[in-house]
Design a protein around this motif. Structure first.
Motif, PDB file in Angstrom:
ATOM      1  N   ASP A  86       0.911  -1.135  -0.034  1.00  0.00           N
ATOM      2  CA  ASP A  86      -0.069   0.062   0.024  1.00  0.00           C
ATOM      3  C   ASP A  86       0.867   1.247   0.116  1.00  0.00           C
ATOM      4  OD1 ASP A  86       0.852  -0.186   2.585  1.00  0.00           O
ATOM      5  OD2 ASP A  86      -1.099   0.050   3.591  1.00  0.00           O
ATOM      6  N   GLY A  87       2.127   1.063  -0.023  1.00  0.00           N
ATOM      7  CA  GLY A  87       3.177   2.198  -0.095  1.00  0.00           C
ATOM      8  C   GLY A  87       3.681   2.841   1.285  1.00  0.00           C
ATOM      9  N   TYR A  88       3.077   2.094   2.172  1.00  0.00           N
ATOM     10  CA  TYR A  88       3.817   2.484   3.708  1.00  0.00           C
ATOM     11  C   TYR A  88       4.978   1.874   3.656  1.00  0.00           C
ATOM     12  CZ  TYR A  88       4.713   2.156   8.806  1.00  0.00           C
ATOM     13  OH  TYR A  88       5.295   2.357   9.967  1.00  0.00           O
ATOM     14  N   ALA A  89       6.400   2.619   4.015  1.00  0.00           N
ATOM     15  CA  ALA A  89       7.701   2.392   4.287  1.00  0.00           C
ATOM     16  C   ALA A  89       8.009   2.802   5.530  1.00  0.00           C
ATOM     17  CB  ALA A  89       8.095   3.032   2.992  1.00  0.00           C
ATOM     18  N   VAL A  90       9.308   2.044   5.896  1.00  0.00           N
ATOM     19  CA  VAL A  90      10.155   2.450   7.013  1.00  0.00           C
ATOM     20  C   VAL A  90      11.359   2.923   6.636  1.00  0.00           C
ATOM     21  CG1 VAL A  90      10.940   1.699   9.136  1.00  0.00           C
ATOM     22  CG2 VAL A  90       8.546   1.051   8.479  1.00  0.00           C
ATOM     23  N   LEU A  91      11.841   4.113   6.975  1.00  0.00           N
ATOM     24  CA  LEU A  91      12.942   4.677   6.658  1.00  0.00           C
ATOM     25  C   LEU A  91      13.797   4.788   8.105  1.00  0.00           C
ATOM     26  CD1 LEU A  91      14.820   6.204   4.546  1.00  0.00           C
ATOM     27  CD2 LEU A  91      13.861   8.289   5.410  1.00  0.00           C
ATOM     28  N   ARG A  92      14.961   4.099   8.229  1.00  0.00           N
ATOM     29  CA  ARG A  92      15.726   4.033   9.303  1.00  0.00           C
ATOM     30  C   ARG A  92      16.856   5.412   9.173  1.00  0.00           C
ATOM     31  NH1 ARG A  92      16.807   1.988  13.693  1.00  0.00           N
ATOM     32  NH2 ARG A  92      15.366   0.172  13.332  1.00  0.00           N
ATOM     33  N   VAL A  93      16.974   6.271  10.074  1.00  0.00           N
ATOM     34  CA  VAL A  93      18.046   7.292  10.161  1.00  0.00           C
ATOM     35  C   VAL A  93      18.730   7.032  11.284  1.00  0.00           C
ATOM     36  CG1 VAL A  93      18.524   9.741  10.056  1.00  0.00           C
ATOM     37  CG2 VAL A  93      16.553   8.689   8.413  1.00  0.00           C
ATOM     38  N   GLY A  94      19.876   6.291  11.392  1.00  0.00           N
ATOM     39  CA  GLY A  94      20.497   6.075  12.481  1.00  0.00           C
ATOM     40  C   GLY A  94      19.848   5.215  13.233  1.00  0.00           C
ATOM     41  N   ASP A  95      19.540   5.477  14.537  1.00  0.00           N
ATOM     42  CA  ASP A  95      18.725   4.612  15.418  1.00  0.00           C
ATOM     43  C   ASP A  95      17.303   4.969  15.546  1.00  0.00           C
ATOM     44  OD1 ASP A  95      21.121   3.346  16.314  1.00  0.00           O
ATOM     45  OD2 ASP A  95      21.591   4.657  18.205  1.00  0.00           O
ATOM     46  N   SER A  96      16.671   5.841  14.538  1.00  0.00           N
ATOM     47  CA  SER A  96      15.459   6.208  14.645  1.00  0.00           C
ATOM     48  C   SER A  96      14.839   5.762  13.322  1.00  0.00           C
ATOM     49  CB  SER A  96      15.287   7.725  14.601  1.00  0.00           C
ATOM     50  OG  SER A  96      15.935   8.316  15.950  1.00  0.00           O
ATOM     51  N   ILE A  97      13.436   5.610  13.422  1.00  0.00           N
ATOM     52  CA  ILE A  97      12.872   5.215  12.014  1.00  0.00           C
ATOM     53  C   ILE A  97      11.727   6.341  11.863  1.00  0.00           C
ATOM     54  CG2 ILE A  97      13.192   2.792  12.283  1.00  0.00           C
ATOM     55  CD1 ILE A  97      10.140   2.397  13.482  1.00  0.00           C
ATOM     56  N   VAL A  98      11.321   6.552  10.678  1.00  0.00           N
ATOM     57  CA  VAL A  98      10.540   7.585   9.993  1.00  0.00           C
ATOM     58  C   VAL A  98       9.480   6.760   9.341  1.00  0.00           C
ATOM     59  CG1 VAL A  98      10.307   9.675   9.042  1.00  0.00           C
ATOM     60  CG2 VAL A  98      12.359   9.382  10.313  1.00  0.00           C
ATOM     61  N   SER A  99       8.117   6.799   9.512  1.00  0.00           N
ATOM     62  CA  SER A  99       7.206   6.209   8.665  1.00  0.00           C
ATOM     63  C   SER A  99       6.992   7.194   7.578  1.00  0.00           C
ATOM     64  CB  SER A  99       5.832   6.224   9.279  1.00  0.00           C
ATOM     65  OG  SER A  99       6.119   5.069  10.347  1.00  0.00           O
ATOM     66  N   ILE A 100       7.111   6.567   6.203  1.00  0.00           N
ATOM     67  CA  ILE A 100       6.724   7.328   4.967  1.00  0.00           C
ATOM     68  C   ILE A 100       5.785   6.737   4.028  1.00  0.00           C
ATOM     69  CG2 ILE A 100       9.065   8.921   5.191  1.00  0.00           C
ATOM     70  CD1 ILE A 100      10.146   6.818   2.874  1.00  0.00           C
ATOM     71  N   GLU A 101       5.193   7.330   3.238  1.00  0.00           N
ATOM     72  CA  GLU A 101       4.408   6.772   2.137  1.00  0.00           C
ATOM     73  C   GLU A 101       5.145   7.034   0.798  1.00  0.00           C
ATOM     74  OE1 GLU A 101      -0.036   7.091   0.289  1.00  0.00           O
ATOM     75  OE2 GLU A 101       0.306   8.229   2.245  1.00  0.00           O
ATOM     76  N   ILE A 102       5.225   5.823  -0.200  1.00  0.00           N
ATOM     77  CA  ILE A 102       5.957   5.848  -1.253  1.00  0.00           C
ATOM     78  C   ILE A 102       4.983   5.508  -2.529  1.00  0.00           C
ATOM     79  CG2 ILE A 102       7.889   4.875  -2.753  1.00  0.00           C
ATOM     80  CD1 ILE A 102       9.173   4.357  -0.108  1.00  0.00           C
ATOM     81  N   MET A 103       4.819   6.154  -3.629  1.00  0.00           N
ATOM     82  CA  MET A 103       4.011   5.920  -4.844  1.00  0.00           C
ATOM     83  C   MET A 103       4.629   4.806  -5.668  1.00  0.00           C
ATOM     84  SD  MET A 103       1.138   7.784  -4.699  1.00  0.00           S
ATOM     85  CE  MET A 103       0.591   7.771  -6.151  1.00  0.00           C
ATOM     86  N   ASP A 104       5.875   4.702  -5.741  1.00  0.00           N
ATOM     87  CA  ASP A 104       6.458   3.750  -6.657  1.00  0.00           C
ATOM     88  C   ASP A 104       7.112   2.502  -6.089  1.00  0.00           C
ATOM     89  OD1 ASP A 104       6.382   5.893  -8.789  1.00  0.00           O
ATOM     90  OD2 ASP A 104       7.859   6.859  -7.899  1.00  0.00           O
ATOM     91  N   ALA A 105       7.126   1.459  -6.818  1.00  0.00           N
ATOM     92  CA  ALA A 105       7.733   0.296  -6.469  1.00  0.00           C
ATOM     93  C   ALA A 105       9.235   0.695  -6.149  1.00  0.00           C
ATOM     94  CB  ALA A 105       7.331  -0.868  -7.180  1.00  0.00           C
ATOM     95  N   ILE A 106       9.725   0.533  -5.125  1.00  0.00           N
ATOM     96  CA  ILE A 106      11.069   0.784  -4.707  1.00  0.00           C
ATOM     97  C   ILE A 106      11.572  -0.374  -3.754  1.00  0.00           C
ATOM     98  CG2 ILE A 106      12.773   2.169  -3.713  1.00  0.00           C
ATOM     99  CD1 ILE A 106      10.985   4.638  -4.205  1.00  0.00           C
ATOM    100  N   PRO A 107      12.533  -1.009  -4.293  1.00  0.00           N
ATOM    101  CA  PRO A 107      13.144  -2.193  -3.532  1.00  0.00           C
ATOM    102  C   PRO A 107      13.598  -1.703  -2.248  1.00  0.00           C
ATOM    103  CG  PRO A 107      14.885  -1.520  -5.097  1.00  0.00           C
ATOM    104  CD  PRO A 107      13.554  -0.712  -5.250  1.00  0.00           C
ATOM    105  N   PRO A 108      12.989  -2.319  -1.049  1.00  0.00           N
ATOM    106  CA  PRO A 108      13.561  -2.104   0.155  1.00  0.00           C
ATOM    107  C   PRO A 108      15.181  -2.482   0.374  1.00  0.00           C
ATOM    108  CG  PRO A 108      12.340  -4.042   0.278  1.00  0.00           C
ATOM    109  CD  PRO A 108      12.369  -3.518  -1.073  1.00  0.00           C
TER     110      PRO A 108
END
Length: 126
Positions: A86-108
């Motif tokens: 559904d586009g929900y993604a988890v971006l890790r920046v160091g020890d923190s995570i940020v929830s983001i939404e992505i429109m395209d198919a991007i490899p994790p």
């Protein structure tokens, strides 16, 4: 994410903070009780924007966490841990995570840079 508030900018109905982290410096909206300049906080990062590859989302060659400013927008470079159908993604920046939404198919499991002018910080009061 651990941040240090460098400068508080108060406006009519909203406030922004210039902040520093171990990964760089930026300015973002602040939601909640106003912080004190010079004080450290543990903040959650919320981004109210959907990301599209080639527009506000870029794949990175360098595997390095960073935070900064590009004109009036904040950029975060981090490790894309997961992407749901559904586009929900988890971006890790160091020890923190940020929830983001992505429109395209991007490899994790790749490093990406997201660029947004809709970044808000919340004190998580640790």
């Amino acid at each position: 994410m651990k941040i240090k508030v460098e400068k508080l900018n108060e406006f009519c109905e909203n406030s922004t903070v210039s902040f520093s982290t171990e990964y760089g410096n930026a300015t973002a909206n602040w939601d909640g009780d106003l912080p004190e300049e010079g004080k450290e906080y543990f903040a959650e990062i919320e981004i109210g924007e959907t990301f599209v590859l080639g527009t506000n989302l870029k794949l990175c060659d360098e595997n390095k966490f960073s935070i900064g400013m590009e004109k009036e927008s904040v950029f975060l470079t981090g490790f894309l841990e997961s992407v749901e159908k559904d586009g929900y993604a988890v971006l890790r920046v160091g020890d923190s995570i940020v929830s983001i939404e992505i429109m395209d198919a991007i490899p994790p499991e790749s490093f990406v840079m997201v660029i947004s002018n809709e970044v808000t910080l919340f004190d998580v009061k640790y």
